[in-house]
Design an enzyme around this catalytic site. Structure first.
Site, PDB file in Angstrom:
ATOM      1  N   CYS A  92       0.793  -1.232   0.000  1.00 29.75           N
ATOM      2  CA  CYS A  92       0.000   0.000   0.000  1.00 29.75           C
ATOM      3  C   CYS A  92       0.826   1.282   0.000  1.00 29.75           C
ATOM      4  O   CYS A  92       0.388   2.307  -0.515  1.00 29.75           O
ATOM      5  CB  CYS A  92      -0.932   0.024   1.215  1.00 29.75           C
ATOM      6  SG  CYS A  92      -1.878  -1.490   1.468  1.00 29.75           S
ATOM      7  N   CYS A  95       1.551   3.742  -3.041  1.00 30.36           N
ATOM      8  CA  CYS A  95       0.533   4.694  -3.501  1.00 30.36           C
ATOM      9  C   CYS A  95       0.098   5.660  -2.409  1.00 30.36           C
ATOM     10  O   CYS A  95      -0.137   6.831  -2.670  1.00 30.36           O
ATOM     11  CB  CYS A  95      -0.696   3.943  -4.017  1.00 30.36           C
ATOM     12  SG  CYS A  95      -0.555   3.361  -5.708  1.00 30.36           S
ATOM     13  N   HIS A  96      -0.052   5.167  -1.179  1.00 31.92           N
ATOM     14  CA  HIS A  96      -0.613   5.993  -0.107  1.00 31.92           C
ATOM     15  C   HIS A  96       0.447   6.654   0.765  1.00 31.92           C
ATOM     16  O   HIS A  96       0.119   7.517   1.581  1.00 31.92           O
ATOM     17  CB  HIS A  96      -1.543   5.154   0.777  1.00 31.92           C
ATOM     18  CG  HIS A  96      -2.734   4.610   0.048  1.00 31.92           C
ATOM     19  ND1 HIS A  96      -3.846   5.381  -0.226  1.00 31.92           N
ATOM     20  CD2 HIS A  96      -2.979   3.388  -0.482  1.00 31.92           C
ATOM     21  CE1 HIS A  96      -4.733   4.644  -0.886  1.00 31.92           C
ATOM     22  NE2 HIS A  96      -4.231   3.434  -1.058  1.00 31.92           N
ATOM     23  N   MET A 133      -8.603   0.538  -7.097  1.00 34.91           N
ATOM     24  CA  MET A 133      -8.232   0.057  -5.773  1.00 34.91           C
ATOM     25  C   MET A 133      -8.340  -1.461  -5.786  1.00 34.91           C
ATOM     26  O   MET A 133      -9.391  -2.013  -6.081  1.00 34.91           O
ATOM     27  CB  MET A 133      -9.172   0.653  -4.727  1.00 34.91           C
ATOM     28  CG  MET A 133      -9.056   0.028  -3.349  1.00 34.91           C
ATOM     29  SD  MET A 133      -7.490   0.402  -2.532  1.00 34.91           S
ATOM     30  CE  MET A 133      -7.683  -0.610  -1.054  1.00 34.91           C
ATOM     31  N   HIS A 372       6.947  11.958 -10.807  1.00 35.77           N
ATOM     32  CA  HIS A 372       7.275  10.532 -10.842  1.00 35.77           C
ATOM     33  C   HIS A 372       8.451  10.300 -11.790  1.00 35.77           C
ATOM     34  O   HIS A 372       9.572  10.644 -11.493  1.00 35.77           O
ATOM     35  CB  HIS A 372       6.043   9.730 -11.238  1.00 35.77           C
ATOM     36  CG  HIS A 372       6.187   8.255 -11.054  1.00 35.77           C
ATOM     37  ND1 HIS A 372       6.495   7.681  -9.833  1.00 35.77           N
ATOM     38  CD2 HIS A 372       6.083   7.225 -11.929  1.00 35.77           C
ATOM     39  CE1 HIS A 372       6.569   6.375  -9.960  1.00 35.77           C
ATOM     40  NE2 HIS A 372       6.331   6.063 -11.227  1.00 35.77           N
ATOM     41  N   HIS A 414       2.384   7.919 -17.380  1.00 35.29           N
ATOM     42  CA  HIS A 414       3.453   7.052 -16.861  1.00 35.29           C
ATOM     43  C   HIS A 414       4.426   6.774 -17.999  1.00 35.29           C
ATOM     44  O   HIS A 414       4.326   5.779 -18.708  1.00 35.29           O
ATOM     45  CB  HIS A 414       2.877   5.747 -16.313  1.00 35.29           C
ATOM     46  CG  HIS A 414       3.876   4.980 -15.485  1.00 35.29           C
ATOM     47  ND1 HIS A 414       4.929   4.291 -16.037  1.00 35.29           N
ATOM     48  CD2 HIS A 414       3.977   4.805 -14.150  1.00 35.29           C
ATOM     49  CE1 HIS A 414       5.638   3.715 -15.072  1.00 35.29           C
ATOM     50  NE2 HIS A 414       5.080   4.012 -13.920  1.00 35.29           N
TER      51      HIS A 414
END
Length: 589
Positions: A92, A95-96, A133, A372, A414
């Site tokens: 997780c 992303c978080h 998700m 990114h 991306h």
């Protein structure tokens, strides 16, 4: 959308059977609340399955002593807290965020999660959302007990991973073969420029493969889930960095190529690069960490750490302090003795002048949050990089050391390093694909020759769908290759799309790479990251399967688009990224 298919048929998106869904004990709650959850969570993640989260994750050790319980939060045992911490960091945090402040994914701090409650969070974790998700429970990736514990864990304060300073780094620094004891010339006949460093993600290794003979020369133990390999300017060395923040230095002159130094720069990381400016070749290396949020400048030949700099600071938009601004892409400038460093959460791009490591000069450019990946235009003057969750492409003029443009892009660009080609209409362009949709975006990069097209989206192609990670071409090629390994349609995730650069509007051809490898029915078999050989006449693809399943590398003739070679070996476990030494050290893409 216009395309034709070679040897593969398209199919509908996969739907979980009722039997599979009923495996979860929270199905009743799911039926009651799923609609409202899906509406509320429409932009949590790109439109992908759980593979993306596993692609991003890294293990971070947390013990029961690190528990930080929130007053009034649900009960959770030490064992549940420790296990949930492990699962969170592995699946997780990418992303978080480690501190759960949010990035590609939404914030998961107690002020947010406690309002939703345990049953709501259980459904969200178990079933996911249409926006991407992952469905951790119904997919079988988490047990019912793990889903329940995670829902309670998220309502408590996140554990604080340990800091990682010079003392800790020096304890991990290992000179296996000191520079003075290394060969003074190549010990083998192989062309180092046409070697490939291939990430064997889940085995914590890279394979060094000769591009001419397709022979595996060595399997080198590295960090967990190597994110990138970066050759030194001379092409003698390869630096790898794992998601566990372990940097490994490989000497390609040795027979076989072998690890000669290693160091950990933190708990989680993504990026490494080496100095390229004339007079500084091979002298320095830089590593960027996700946790702690910092970058480290090292001696190039030995990896001895020389300078650690924190990246904590204020965001570019709201001017709020952020405790976890992670280091994303790093590139070496061709115009100045500088590293260009993306700071993800604050949206800042740092130009770090390394001519005097003891008195670093850092210029800070303001771009957009959630920076990114990115790469150079064809002239190596302009660095184009995705601020992915902001849906922007930032352009840095490395010669004038300033922001050149901030361009709107479609959902979750991306690019990897992107791809440079000469558009028949708009001249030189740089290409990015997207995680969140099928768009392939072309941006003009020639302000002198094509001023009306410069720093604008001049063309938007339609690819196979969302879930693309990499695009690739070569100056000698007429092809543009676009993968989609995280697309939920196996017909696309197991294939590659290829466009004719001279006829882009004609759409794409689909090549069944996993089928050619003979592994399309054995597992997920995702096809990822096209990479050219040194001569630019072959394209290599990874067929990324489960660790206990057969993976492969597939080599395609770039001119004919026909299968040329399938490389299979029991040692090729979960291959993902591939980095040809010549193309990577010269920034050819």
């Amino acid at each position: 959308r216009s395309f034709h298919v070679t040897g593969v048929q398209t199919c509908a998106l996969p739907i979980y059977s009722m039997k599979r869904i009923l495996r979860s004990s929270v199905v009743a709650v799911g039926l009651l609340f799923a609609g409202s959850i899906y509406a509320a969570e429409a932009v949590d993640h790109p439109d992908t399955e759980g593979a993306e989260l596993r692609y991003k994750g890294a293990p971070v050790p947390i013990s029961a002593a690190d528990m930080r319980l929130t007053a009034g939060g649900p009960q959770i045992s030490e064992e549940e807290y420790a296990r949930s911490s492990q699962l969170y960091f592995e699946r997780c945090a990418g992303c978080h965020g480690v501190l759960r402040k949010g990035a590609t994914g939404k914030p998961l701090t107690p002020d947010v999660t406690s309002e939703r409650g345990t049953e709501y969070l259980k459904v969200l974790i178990a079933f996911g959302t249409p926006a991407g998700m992952p469905n951790w429970g119904s997919s079988g990736d988490m047990t019912d007990a793990e889903v329940d514990a995670m829902a309670r864990f998220l309502q408590h304060e996140p554990p604080m991973p340990p800091e990682f300073g010079m003392k800790e780094m020096l304890e991990t620094w290992n000179q296996i073969v000191p520079p003075e004891d290394r060969p003074t010339k190549k010990q083998h006949k192989y062309d180092t420029d046409n070697m490939f460093s291939v990430t064997l993600r889940d085995s914590g290794q890279v394979a060094i493969i000769d591009g001419d003979s397709k022979k595996i020369l060595s399997i080198v133990d590295t960090g967990y889930a190597v994110h990138i390999s970066r050759p030194s300017n001379s092409g003698r060395y390869v630096y790898t960095i794992g998601r566990d923040a372990k940097i490994v230095l490989i000497d390609l002159w040795m027979n076989p190529p072998a690890k000669v130094a290693e160091i950990k720069i933190g708990m989680e990381a993504r990026s490494v690069e080496t100095s390229k400016f004339p007079g500084y070749e091979d002298q320095l290396a830089i590593g960027g960490a996700y946790w702690p949020p910092q970058y480290v400048i090292m001696d190039g030949p030995s990896l001895e750490p020389r300078k650690i700099v924190s990246t904590r600071g204020m965001t570019v938009d709201t001017q709020e302090y952020h405790p976890e601004p992670r280091v994303a892409a790093i590139v070496a400038s061709h115009e100045h003795p500088e590293f260009i460093v993306n700071i993800k959460e604050t949206g800042k791009i740092l130009l770090i002048n390394y001519s005097n490591v003891d008195a670093l000069s850092v210029t800070t450019l303001e771009a957009a949050r959630f920076l990114h990946d990115g790469g150079w235009d064809s002239t190596h003057r302009y660095f184009l990089t995705a601020a992915n969750k902001s849906n922007k492409i930032a352009v840095v003029d490395s010669k004038e050391r300033k922001m050149e443009a901030l361009i709107d892009a479609t959902e979750i660009p991306h690019p990897g390093r992107g791809a440079n080609l000469k558009d028949p209409t708009y001249g030189p362009v740089w290409i990015t694909s997207a995680l969140g949709n099928a768009n392939i975006t072309a941006i003009g990069t020639d302000p002198k020759g094509h001023p009306d097209s410069a720093w604008k989206v001049v063309r938007t192609l339609k690819g196979m769908g969302g879930g693309s990670l990499f695009v690739k071409t070569h100056p000698k090629s007429k092809n543009l290759w676009v993968d989609a390994p995280l697309n939920p349609d196996k017909g696309f995730s197991q294939s590659i799309a290829v466009f004719d650069i001279n006829n882009l509007d004609a759409g794409f051809e689909v090549l069944p790479i996993a089928k050619w490898a003979g592994v399309e029915s054995e597992g997920p078999a995702r096809v990822v990251q096209p990479e050219y050989n040194a001569d630019g006449d072959e394209v290599w693809f990874s067929v990324w399967n489960g660790i206990d399943q057969t993976s492969a590398l597939v080599v395609v003739d770039d001119k004919t688009r026909k299968l040329k070679k399938v490389i299979k070996d029991k040692r090729l476990k979960t291959p993902t990224g591939k980095f040809n030494v010549k193309n990577t050290r010269h920034d050819v893409y």
